[in-house]
Design a protein around this motif. Structure first.
Motif, mmCIF file in Angstrom:
data_model
loop_
_atom_site.group_PDB
_atom_site.id
_atom_site.type_symbol
_atom_site.label_atom_id
_atom_site.label_comp_id
_atom_site.label_asym_id
_atom_site.label_seq_id
_atom_site.Cartn_x
_atom_site.Cartn_y
_atom_site.Cartn_z
ATOM 1 N N SER A 1 -63.678 21.497 -14.368
ATOM 2 C CA SER A 1 -63.048 22.861 -13.628
ATOM 3 C C SER A 1 -64.133 24.082 -14.272
ATOM 4 N N ASP A 2 -64.480 24.295 -15.018
ATOM 5 C CA ASP A 2 -65.177 25.905 -15.055
ATOM 6 C C ASP A 2 -66.425 26.069 -14.172
ATOM 7 N N VAL A 3 -67.464 24.541 -13.903
ATOM 8 C CA VAL A 3 -67.814 24.492 -13.387
ATOM 9 C C VAL A 3 -67.783 24.566 -12.255
ATOM 10 N N MET A 4 -67.232 23.412 -11.765
ATOM 11 C CA MET A 4 -66.700 23.011 -10.191
ATOM 12 C C MET A 4 -65.441 24.913 -9.358
ATOM 13 N N SER B 1 -67.827 29.185 -5.574
ATOM 14 C CA SER B 1 -68.085 30.354 -5.279
ATOM 15 C C SER B 1 -68.982 30.906 -5.190
ATOM 16 N N LEU B 2 -70.573 29.847 -6.031
ATOM 17 C CA LEU B 2 -72.103 29.932 -5.553
ATOM 18 C C LEU B 2 -71.916 30.162 -4.402
ATOM 19 N N ALA B 3 -71.731 28.621 -4.149
ATOM 20 C CA ALA B 3 -72.151 28.223 -2.369
ATOM 21 C C ALA B 3 -71.495 28.544 -1.559
ATOM 22 N N ASP C 1 -71.755 37.152 -18.545
ATOM 23 C CA ASP C 1 -71.400 35.597 -18.276
ATOM 24 C C ASP C 1 -71.488 35.045 -17.266
ATOM 25 N N VAL C 2 -71.574 35.322 -16.217
ATOM 26 C CA VAL C 2 -72.434 34.747 -14.992
ATOM 27 C C VAL C 2 -73.592 34.787 -15.158
ATOM 28 N N MET C 3 -74.592 35.325 -14.901
ATOM 29 C CA MET C 3 -76.022 36.212 -15.567
ATOM 30 C C MET C 3 -76.411 34.617 -16.615
ATOM 31 N N LYS C 4 -75.453 34.569 -17.744
ATOM 32 C CA LYS C 4 -76.074 33.371 -18.260
ATOM 33 C C LYS C 4 -76.350 31.915 -18.022
ATOM 34 N N ILE C 5 -74.972 31.690 -17.385
ATOM 35 C CA ILE C 5 -74.682 30.781 -16.122
ATOM 36 C C ILE C 5 -75.337 29.976 -15.180
#
Length: 157
Positions: free
Chosen positions: A82-85, A90-92, A34-38
């Motif tokens: 909320s999901d995007v934030m 976490s990416l930051a 899921d994270v790869m798709k995001i």
């Protein structure tokens, strides 16, 4: 920069897209796929937004902008805020840890974030614009810069 320092900088490996996805997946407790798709869709959104508005800010990481600013504005997306934030936060965190560790991170399809050590400057007098100026000594410091990847550069050729 000395040739030896440049060789050392090139030898540093950036975290891969898979490594980035694994780190974000463990931080957000989501599946790696899921994270790869995001991450892939984030790269596409960034490229589209740069093409539309000429500027994109990834909160906590970097801002990518072009010198030419188109007149049109982008529209919204279908993801929950909320999901995007949560994902961007976490990416930051992952990017900041990786920069601290290796000094170089590539956000696939978006930009490469690098650190560079600027050397210390001596105090003294220098001529600037025909006038003598007193220059204070400055200590060595590390600066962080973001460079667009080739895919983003190709959008403007």
């Amino acid at each position: 920069m000395a040739p030896k320092a440049m060789k050392a900088m090139k030898a540093v490996k950036s975290v891969s897209k898979t490594g980035l996805a694994e780190a974000v997946a463990t931080a957000t407790e989501l599946k790696k796929s899921d994270v790869m798709k995001i991450l892939t869709s984030l790269a596409e959104v960034v490229q589209k937004e740069i093409k539309k508005t000429g500027k994109v800010t990834l909160p906590g990481m970097c801002m990518v902008k072009t010198r030419v600013k188109p007149a049109t504005k982008g529209d919204g997306n279908e993801l929950k805020k909320s999901d995007v934030m949560k994902i961007l936060t976490s990416l930051a965190e992952v990017v900041q840890k990786e920069i601290k560790k290796t000094g170089k991170v590539t956000l696939p399809g978006m930009c490469m974030v690098k650190t560079r050590v600027k050397p210390a400057t001596k105090a003294g007098k220098r001529e600037m614009f025909g006038k003598m100026c007193v220059i204070k000594a400055k200590p060595a410091r590390t600066v962080v810069k973001a460079f667009p990847v080739a895919a983003v550069k190709q959008l403007f050729k």
